[in-house]
Design an enzyme around this catalytic site. Structure first.
Site, PDB file in Angstrom:
ATOM      1  N   TYR A 143       4.299 -39.899 -16.673  1.00 44.72           N
ATOM      2  CA  TYR A 143       3.311 -40.785 -16.069  1.00 44.72           C
ATOM      3  C   TYR A 143       3.110 -42.028 -16.944  1.00 44.72           C
ATOM      4  O   TYR A 143       2.915 -41.927 -18.147  1.00 44.72           O
ATOM      5  CB  TYR A 143       1.944 -40.089 -15.876  1.00 44.72           C
ATOM      6  CG  TYR A 143       0.914 -41.121 -15.553  1.00 44.72           C
ATOM      7  CD1 TYR A 143       0.889 -41.705 -14.290  1.00 44.72           C
ATOM      8  CD2 TYR A 143       0.053 -41.628 -16.524  1.00 44.72           C
ATOM      9  CE1 TYR A 143       0.019 -42.739 -14.000  1.00 44.72           C
ATOM     10  CE2 TYR A 143      -0.831 -42.658 -16.236  1.00 44.72           C
ATOM     11  CZ  TYR A 143      -0.840 -43.202 -14.968  1.00 44.72           C
ATOM     12  OH  TYR A 143      -1.690 -44.240 -14.694  1.00 44.72           O
ATOM     13  N   HIS A 157      -2.195 -36.952 -16.863  1.00 46.77           N
ATOM     14  CA  HIS A 157      -2.291 -37.322 -15.445  1.00 46.77           C
ATOM     15  C   HIS A 157      -2.252 -36.099 -14.541  1.00 46.77           C
ATOM     16  O   HIS A 157      -1.641 -36.100 -13.477  1.00 46.77           O
ATOM     17  CB  HIS A 157      -1.204 -38.331 -15.057  1.00 46.77           C
ATOM     18  CG  HIS A 157      -1.746 -39.470 -14.230  1.00 46.77           C
ATOM     19  ND1 HIS A 157      -1.407 -39.662 -12.913  1.00 46.77           N
ATOM     20  CD2 HIS A 157      -2.622 -40.457 -14.548  1.00 46.77           C
ATOM     21  CE1 HIS A 157      -2.054 -40.729 -12.452  1.00 46.77           C
ATOM     22  NE2 HIS A 157      -2.796 -41.225 -13.417  1.00 46.77           N
TER      23      HIS A 157
HETATM   24 MG    MG Z   1      -5.827 -41.547 -16.243  1.00 42.51          MG
END
Ligand code: MG
Length: 414
Positions: A171, A220
């Site tokens: 992420y 994430h």
């Molecule tokens: Mg975040």
């Protein structure tokens, strides 16, 4: 007399005359609410940015407008509670963002009426400026560390580190397309590789960036509770400032056990769309740092109450502040940051020049700190002519989330 007017006598002639959404996409899609009054030149702006569902938020703003036209804009508590309760079914990021746009605009109007910045309405400043963290996100560990070093040179003392990888990458960092050629989904994200590489990233970063810089990381919401504990334990030697969103919001009831087993502070909450759930996250012991997209819980009014709860429970704050928070929303974050001893850290975003043109008054960071505007209200305006030059497009942001899959093809929490 309207059903929506209060049961007390009006104290002066000031009235709300209009509430409308403004949607603009100079960078990512932003939603702002403008509240007009019958006093010439007196209006307020609030952030209602839910990039992925901007049309739904705009429709919700238009729905609530008739509830508040005719009200005195100073009745913030009563107006926002009335709007919140009036749908009977309440909360969720769409309704709460619409409510936030209204709520923040009323605070802006109050500051302008009194000639003071909103942070003074919250009790006044307890710090000189707000320290920010920002992002280093290279395709490789070397690239991530090089980016982090240039941010340190620019004055930042708090840096979130993400590094790329095969397929989708991690992420926030780029991937290498086709990274898992023998898998059903060659552009997937592999959890075992992630769990192995992330501690390596932080070992290198701590060795090469020194002892003093604060290092942060955003999972994430991609891990199971047990994987989250394993990651946090592996990161212990590198003294992270926090690990963010180790598990998905559907599993927040497991956060207390993750936090209890983690030697690293846990930050979570940015995906919540309910003030009550945010309060439970704090009171259940699920977080060291509460991390909200403030507009998604309904704006400044609920967020200031949660901030007080954080102060009283030894929890810190770390409000969501990337590109999909408007400058008005970031001003609300900064007003809270400036006025609470519960402040932990603030996520910063260097808006491109086009956003500064649309939102005159948007502050710029210097040496890793930012000061909120000191003009009355939020101290930030909107140039609607400029805003109209950047119409939004559907499906920009969520297209990315639909592609977050593991190499076997299973969809992943983005
Ligand atoms: Mg975040």
């Amino acid at each position: 007399m309207s059903d929506y007017l209060p049961p007390w006598a009006p104290r002066d002639g000031l009235r709300i005359t209009g509430v409308r959404p403004i949607v603009t996409a100079p960078d990512v899609t932003l939603v702002v609410v403008r509240v007009e009054t019958n006093e010439p030149g007196l209006y307020g702006l609030g952030c209602a940015t839910f990039t992925q569902r901007f049309e739904a938020v705009a429709a919700a703003v238009e729905h609530l407008a008739p509830l508040v036209v005719g009200r005195h804009p100073g009745d913030i508590e009563d107006i926002t509670r009335m709007v919140h309760l009036s749908g009977y079914w309440r909360n969720g990021p769409v309704l709460n963002n619409a409510l936030s746009g209204l709520d923040m605009a009323l605070w802006d109007i109050l500051g302008k009426r009194l000639g003071v910045p909103v942070y003074e309405l919250l009790g006044g400043r307890v710090r000189g400026a707000v320290p920010l963290y920002t992002h280093a996100s290279g395709a490789t560990i070397d690239e991530t560390i090089a980016q982090a070093r240039s941010l340190v040179d620019a004055g930042y003392r708090h840096i979130r580190l993400q590094t790329g990888g095969p397929g989708l990458g991690t992420y926030g960092a780029p991937g290498t397309p086709g990274g898992y050629p023998r898998a059903p989904y060659p552009d997937g994200w592999d959890v075992q590789r992630y769990l192995a590489v992330t501690p390596e990233l932080f070992a290198r970063a701590r060795a090469e960036l020194g002892a003093e810089v604060s290092l942060l990381h955003d999972v994430h919401s991609r891990l199971t509770p047990k994987q989250a504990i394993a990651l946090c334990r592996a990161l212990e030697p590198y003294r992270l400032f926090f690990v963010e969103d180790p598990v998905a919001p559907e599993h927040y009831d497991r956060l207390p056990e993750v936090r209890a087993a983690s030697p690293v502070p846990i930050a979570a909450g940015e995906q919540l769309g309910s003030v009550a759930e945010a309060a439970r996250l704090v009171t259940s012991g699920g977080v060291d740092l509460l991390r909200l997209h403030v507009s998604a819980v309904g704006g400044l009014t609920p967020a200031r109450k949660l901030t007080a709860l954080c102060e009283l429970t030894g929890t810190q704050t770390a409000w969501h502040g990337p590109a999909d928070v408007s400058p008005i929303g970031q001003a609300a974050n900064l007003a809270l940051d400036m006025t609470t001893s519960a402040f932990g850290i603030q996520e910063g975003h260097a808006y491109p020049d086009v956003v500064h043109e649309i939102f005159p008054g948007t502050p710029r960071a210097r040496d890793g700190y930012v000061e909120p505007p000191h003009a009355p209200g939020w101290g930030i305006d909107i140039d609607e002519e400029q805003a109209a030059k950047h119409p939004p497009k559907r499906y920009g942001h969520e297209r990315w989330a639909t592609r977050v899959r593991r190499p076997d093809g299973a969809i992943e929490s983005p």
